[in-house]
Motif scaffolding. Structure first.
Motif, PDB file in Angstrom:
ATOM      1  N   ASN A   1       0.797  -1.216   0.000  1.00  0.00           N
ATOM      2  CA  ASN A   1       0.000   0.000   0.000  1.00  0.00           C
ATOM      3  C   ASN A   1       0.834   1.272   0.000  1.00  0.00           C
ATOM      4  O   ASN A   1       0.322   2.341  -0.344  1.00  0.00           O
ATOM      5  N   LEU A   2       2.107   1.164   0.356  1.00  0.00           N
ATOM      6  CA  LEU A   2       2.983   2.328   0.199  1.00  0.00           C
ATOM      7  C   LEU A   2       2.958   2.736  -1.278  1.00  0.00           C
ATOM      8  O   LEU A   2       2.953   3.913  -1.620  1.00  0.00           O
ATOM      9  N   THR A   3       2.896   1.726  -2.155  1.00  0.00           N
ATOM     10  CA  THR A   3       2.838   2.002  -3.593  1.00  0.00           C
ATOM     11  C   THR A   3       1.407   2.323  -4.050  1.00  0.00           C
ATOM     12  O   THR A   3       1.177   3.339  -4.715  1.00  0.00           O
ATOM     13  N   CYS A   4       0.446   1.458  -3.662  1.00  0.00           N
ATOM     14  CA  CYS A   4      -0.937   1.658  -4.132  1.00  0.00           C
ATOM     15  C   CYS A   4      -1.457   3.056  -3.773  1.00  0.00           C
ATOM     16  O   CYS A   4      -2.119   3.700  -4.585  1.00  0.00           O
ATOM     17  N   LEU A   5      -1.168   3.522  -2.564  1.00  0.00           N
ATOM     18  CA  LEU A   5      -1.703   4.821  -2.148  1.00  0.00           C
ATOM     19  C   LEU A   5      -1.029   5.968  -2.905  1.00  0.00           C
ATOM     20  O   LEU A   5      -1.657   6.977  -3.222  1.00  0.00           O
ATOM     21  N   ARG A   6       0.264   5.798  -3.196  1.00  0.00           N
ATOM     22  CA  ARG A   6       0.949   6.803  -4.037  1.00  0.00           C
ATOM     23  C   ARG A   6       0.267   6.869  -5.399  1.00  0.00           C
ATOM     24  O   ARG A   6       0.034   7.953  -5.925  1.00  0.00           O
ATOM     25  N   ASP A   7      -0.063   5.675  -5.950  1.00  0.00           N
ATOM     26  CA  ASP A   7      -0.718   5.633  -7.263  1.00  0.00           C
ATOM     27  C   ASP A   7      -2.071   6.345  -7.247  1.00  0.00           C
ATOM     28  O   ASP A   7      -2.567   6.786  -8.279  1.00  0.00           O
ATOM     29  N   GLN A   8      -2.673   6.407  -6.051  1.00  0.00           N
ATOM     30  CA  GLN A   8      -3.969   7.105  -5.954  1.00  0.00           C
ATOM     31  C   GLN A   8      -3.789   8.609  -5.812  1.00  0.00           C
ATOM     32  O   GLN A   8      -4.757   9.346  -5.630  1.00  0.00           O
ATOM     33  N   GLY A   9      -2.540   9.057  -5.802  1.00  0.00           N
ATOM     34  CA  GLY A   9      -2.304  10.503  -5.815  1.00  0.00           C
ATOM     35  C   GLY A   9      -1.909  11.123  -4.478  1.00  0.00           C
ATOM     36  O   GLY A   9      -1.717  12.332  -4.388  1.00  0.00           O
ATOM     37  N   PHE A  10      -1.808  10.316  -3.412  1.00  0.00           N
ATOM     38  CA  PHE A  10      -1.391  10.885  -2.126  1.00  0.00           C
ATOM     39  C   PHE A  10       0.108  11.213  -2.157  1.00  0.00           C
ATOM     40  O   PHE A  10       0.891  10.534  -2.823  1.00  0.00           O
ATOM     41  N   SER A  11       0.499  12.226  -1.396  1.00  0.00           N
ATOM     42  CA  SER A  11       1.921  12.594  -1.348  1.00  0.00           C
ATOM     43  C   SER A  11       2.692  11.551  -0.549  1.00  0.00           C
ATOM     44  O   SER A  11       2.121  10.802   0.253  1.00  0.00           O
ATOM     45  N   LYS A  12       4.009  11.544  -0.734  1.00  0.00           N
ATOM     46  CA  LYS A  12       4.862  10.591  -0.030  1.00  0.00           C
ATOM     47  C   LYS A  12       4.680  10.730   1.491  1.00  0.00           C
ATOM     48  O   LYS A  12       4.568   9.737   2.221  1.00  0.00           O
TER      49      LYS A  12
END
Ligand code: TEU
Ligand code: CA
Length: 529
Positions: free
Chosen positions: A372-383
């Motif tokens: 989810n570190l990756t999936c959530l980034r893909d959804q547009g959330f910042s690092k």
């Protein structure tokens, strides 16, 4: 009423990687558990559920099993398990193993054989399709993985290294029952049954839980495994509501003793980002769910009472903002003990353990979190936002090394622990609490001893549950009524004092002295009749 053995258990859950390391490799092990059996006995627990300790590549902390009959070398040997069973038996403690039979590891010999070809005997032990559909994996991404050599996809409701078993295949079912009998014959007391609700999956219809044949399989399992034995069974059922609970636990249906239900926790997950972005805690909503569970169909079913496990952040942190964590731990356990059902303690609850303070992404290890570190980034959330969402809500929070004393990392290991220790292990540990009459640990012991007393136990197990003050944003209160007895339970589930409605009545038990006001997290139990 006759109390059955399984009904009166107090179950202590051990996450073996994190409980006690005996050989300095930084990973908890069976010898470590053996060395702490007296501690668990002294606490008053009567059974131990051990999260998986079988051979595994550890892609999902052991919930990816490659051999159901061997202990993984990082946890010890099969001889260590024999010794654990023997030592536990001496102390009259039952050992409950974790049964992970919705899926295996991709390294399991069955899957390795299945990969060899469509006519291999084990091919049909798994779920294959010519085409993938949109079914998603619990851990993020699609639930189908393509195998070019076979030109087929296999199903994995969890990580891709956890292929789903095909329960429609009677041969697979027979092999599983045989394995369960093997462990029960060895003296194991029962099983906690991982995602047992998924056995009837119908992936073509996008149905994962509560599928058509689920209860047929569980009845068959009961007949082939549990029938005639005095064994314990608890199923993990994220999708069970208060009515479907009967399907699993009505004694006449002969399936399971009890199931874990999760809506008390999952109701706070957000629509879009689920557990990673929970909505604010609301006591009234919590009570709505827990009280409903207590008053619905309880005569034909049984509850498993728990707040924490290896998958959930600690409830003292999620639900008790502004309250003292240790006092909150006492309060939550008192609720578990006085609701109808069987109480479960997750390791560390009994000392009020907290979370680690994760400082960087690399400190987070869980597969679900890392995906989810990756999936959530893909959804547009910042690092930064992703790090915050994941570090605060991930499963690693509950999987920290156990804090035994104030030495390095809480005395869990002489080496470097596989996961970061909780932030305040120096003050929150067994050594610091064991001789302190006011500690969480002392409270747990006294509370268990009180609840298990002959004149109290029938009432908590079989009495009616009557919710009180459902609309109060600060108290958690109810009556338990059994024959001519009536007990009143009140906890102050808020940061500020509340008024004591029963001042002057016969106080049976309390976490605080009786007064006109009950301080934050205080619990008082009165005899009203
Ligand atoms: O959990 C089932 C499950 O659905 C969880 O993965 C849950 O959805 C998630 O943790 C919430 O964030 C069981 C085990 O308890 C878990 O540890 C395993 O990873 C999973 O099954 C697969 O075996
Ligand atoms: Ca070890």
């Amino acid at each position: 009423m006759n109390i059955k053995k399984w009904q009166k258990q107090i179950v202590y859950q051990i996450y073996p990687r994190s409980f006690k390391d005996s050989n300095g490799d930084g990973i908890g092990d069976l010898k470590g558990i053996i060395s702490k059996l007296d501690y668990i006995k002294d606490l008053g627990a009567t059974a131990i559920w051990i999260s998986p300790c079988f051979a595994s590549p550890m892609k999902d902390g052991g919930y990816d099993i490659s051999d159901y009959r061997s202990i993984d070398p990082i946890f010890g040997t099969n001889a260590d398990m024999d010794e654990l069973l023997l030592e536990a038996k001496k102390r009259d403690i039952g050992i409950i193993l974790d049964l992970v039979v919705n899926h295996t590891s991709d390294q399991h010999v069955w899957f390795q054989e299945a990969l060899k070809g469509k006519d291999n005997h084990y091919h049909d032990y798994y779920v294959w399709r010519k085409k993938a559909n949109t079914l998603g994996s619990v851990f993020g991404g699609n639930a189908w993985e393509y195998v070019p050599a076979l030109d087929e996809y296999y199903l994995h409701l969890f990580a891709k290294e956890q292929p789903d078993l095909n329960w429609e295949n009677p041969k697979l079912r027979e092999d599983i029952y045989e394995m369960m009998n093997y462990w029960l014959d060895k003296g194991v007391y029962g099983f906690r049954m991982d995602v047992i609700e998924n056995l009837g999956k119908q992936p073509d219809l996008l149905i994962t839980t509560n599928g058509e044949h689920l209860h047929e399989y569980l009845q068959e399992m009961h007949q082939k495994v549990y029938e005639g034995r005095e064994a314990f069974s608890v199923g993990e059922c994220w999708g069970a509501d208060d009515h479907t609970r009967i399907l699993y636990t009505d004694p006449d249906r002969k399936e399971l003793n009890m199931v874990f239900q999760f809506s008390f926790f999952a109701q706070f997950w957000s629509q879009k980002n689920g557990k990673w972005n929970p909505s604010p805690f609301d006591l009234i909503k919590l009570k709505e769910v827990l009280f409903h569970k207590q008053i619905t169909e309880t005569k034909r079913s049984w509850n498993a009472n728990f707040w924490d496990n290896h998958d959930l952040p600690r409830a003292t942190i999620s639900f008790c903002k502004g309250m003292d964590r240790k006092e909150a731990s006492k309060m939550l356990f008192a609720i578990s003990c006085f609701e109808q059902g069987t109480p479960f303690i997750y390791q560390g609850d009994e000392i009020g353990m907290g979370h680690p303070l994760f400082l960087k992404e690399e400190e987070i290890v869980d597969v679900e979190a890392r995906n989810n570190l990756t999936c959530l980034r893909d959804q547009g959330f910042s690092k930064e936002d992703v790090f915050k969402m994941v570090s605060l809500n991930c499963r690693d929070n509950a999987r920290t090394p156990f804090s035994w004393d104030s030495t390095k990392d809480g005395g869990f290991s002489t080496g470097t622990p596989w996961l970061k220790a909780p932030a305040d292990y120096q003050t929150c540990n067994v050594e610091a609490e064991k001789n302190d009459e006011t500690s969480v640990l002392s409270f747990f012991k006294k509370l268990i001893a009180f609840r298990q007393k002959e004149d109290i136990l029938p009432l908590v197990l079989f009495g009616d549950f009557i919710p009180l003050a459902e609309d109060s944003p600060s108290s958690f209160s109810f009556l338990r009524v059994y024959k001519d007895q009536e007990i009143g339970f009140i906890a102050n589930f808020s940061p500020s004092p509340i008024t004591n409605p029963w001042e002057g009545k016969e106080l049976l038990f309390g976490s605080v002295p009786e007064d006109r006001y009950i301080p934050s997290c205080g619990v008082l139990i009165y005899r009203l009749k």
